[in-house]
Design an enzyme around this catalytic site. Structure first.
Site, mmCIF file in Angstrom:
data_model
loop_
_atom_site.group_PDB
_atom_site.id
_atom_site.type_symbol
_atom_site.label_atom_id
_atom_site.label_comp_id
_atom_site.label_asym_id
_atom_site.label_seq_id
_atom_site.Cartn_x
_atom_site.Cartn_y
_atom_site.Cartn_z
ATOM 1 C CB VAL A 1 -0.961 0.018 1.225
ATOM 2 C CG1 VAL A 1 -1.936 -1.142 1.170
ATOM 3 C CG2 VAL A 1 -0.190 0.011 2.548
ATOM 4 C CG HIS B 1 -3.804 -5.888 0.061
ATOM 5 N ND1 HIS B 1 -2.788 -6.616 0.626
ATOM 6 C CD2 HIS B 1 -4.708 -6.794 -0.385
ATOM 7 C CE1 HIS B 1 -3.066 -7.917 0.519
ATOM 8 N NE2 HIS B 1 -4.215 -8.045 -0.094
ATOM 9 N N PRO C 1 14.520 -14.266 -0.834
ATOM 10 C CG PRO C 1 15.064 -12.785 0.892
ATOM 11 C CD PRO C 1 14.151 -12.965 -0.280
#
Ligand code: OAD
Length: 249
Positions: free
Chosen positions: A110, A126, A221
């Protein structure tokens, strides 16, 4: 990552895809220093749980407190800059659209950092913390008086203004969701970047792409529930992996 790190089949697939879709999550903003939702509580706000502030019930119970929490988070987002991962995604869009491909970036974030980095075709699942809307009618309001009543009032109907984000218990914006599903269904290459893949319905988008035989590339990752089914899993930070990839596309 250097050129040799990317399989040639992956590079070929991205170069030749007519449609590319990218899903991003909080991880893509991590290198900008945007705290994730749950990490975001410091100082004054430490005693509140985000789940107890990010709901319509909380806003109706204590509109001033919820408004101030978002004002504080908005300030933190405005203080940070897009990182090389955001920039690489904007460059990828530019390169591929100039070559005639269709490119859609779907984000759960957002913070608006993709747009600030130059991304154009962005689908916000969102909402956006920098935008506000009328609590009653849902109409987006572009300017409001920050010095007057708090929360400020809708200039059209006088109802309270609220952040234009998806709160717990609320549905995702239908147009954004439709565009996201369509992009996932039609794409030849789908990237899932910096998202844990735990929050629905966003998490179903790479699955939908896989079911339509798209090549799915994950950049993260850490392992996620998607890793084992992704066509390629590029284990690393988006701010390091994506600039390397863009350099060879
Ligand atoms: P999460 O916080 O669940 O997951 C962040 C992911 O980013 C993890 O998989 C990390 O391994 C990865 N990550 C961390 N650093 C990274 C880096 N430098 N580069 C790439 N990846 C990295 O965030 P989301 O998946 O976005 O919803 O969470 C989805 C939604 O849950 C949020 O949008 C929010 C939250 O509840 C709402 O507010 C509606």
């Amino acid at each position: 990552m250097n050129r040799e790190s990317f399989p040639s089949e992956l590079i070929k697939a991205v170069r030749s895809a007519e449609r590319v879709a990218v899903l991003t999550g909080a991880g893509v903003s991590a290198e900008s220093g945007v705290p994730t939702f749950r990490e975001a509580q410091t100082g004054l706000w430490l005693k509140y749980k985000p789940e107890e502030l990010a709901t319509a019930e909380a806003f109706l119970r204590d509109p001033l407190m919820v408004w101030e929490w978002y004002a504080w988070r908005r300030g933190r987002v405005e203080d940070v800059q897009p990182n090389p991962g955001h920039v690489a995604l904007a460059q990828l869009e530019k390169i591929l659209t100039e070559r005639g491909s269709n490119f859609t970036l779907i984000t759960q974030n957002v913070d608006g950092l993709h747009q600030r980095a130059g991304s154009r075709n962005v689908v916000e699942l969102h909402g956006n913390i920098r935008r506000v809307k009328c609590f009653d009618e849902g109409i987006v309001v572009n300017t409001w008086d920050d010095d007057g009543e708090r929360p400020p009032r809708c200039p059209h109907c006088g109802a309270m203004l609220r952040p234009d984000v998806v709160w717990f218990g609320e549905n995702l914006p239908i147009h954004a969701l439709q565009k996201a599903y369509q992009a996932a269904e039609l794409c030849g290459v789908f990237f899932s970047v910096g998202t844990s893949g735990l929050v629905q319905p966003a998490a179903s988008l790479p699955m939908l792409a896989l079911a339509q035989q798209a090549i799915v590339i994950e950049v993260n990752p850490q392992e996620t529930p998607l890793t084992s089914s992704a066509t390629y899993a590029l284990m690393g930070k988006s701010g390091e992996v994506l600039p390397g990839l863009v350099a060879v596309i």
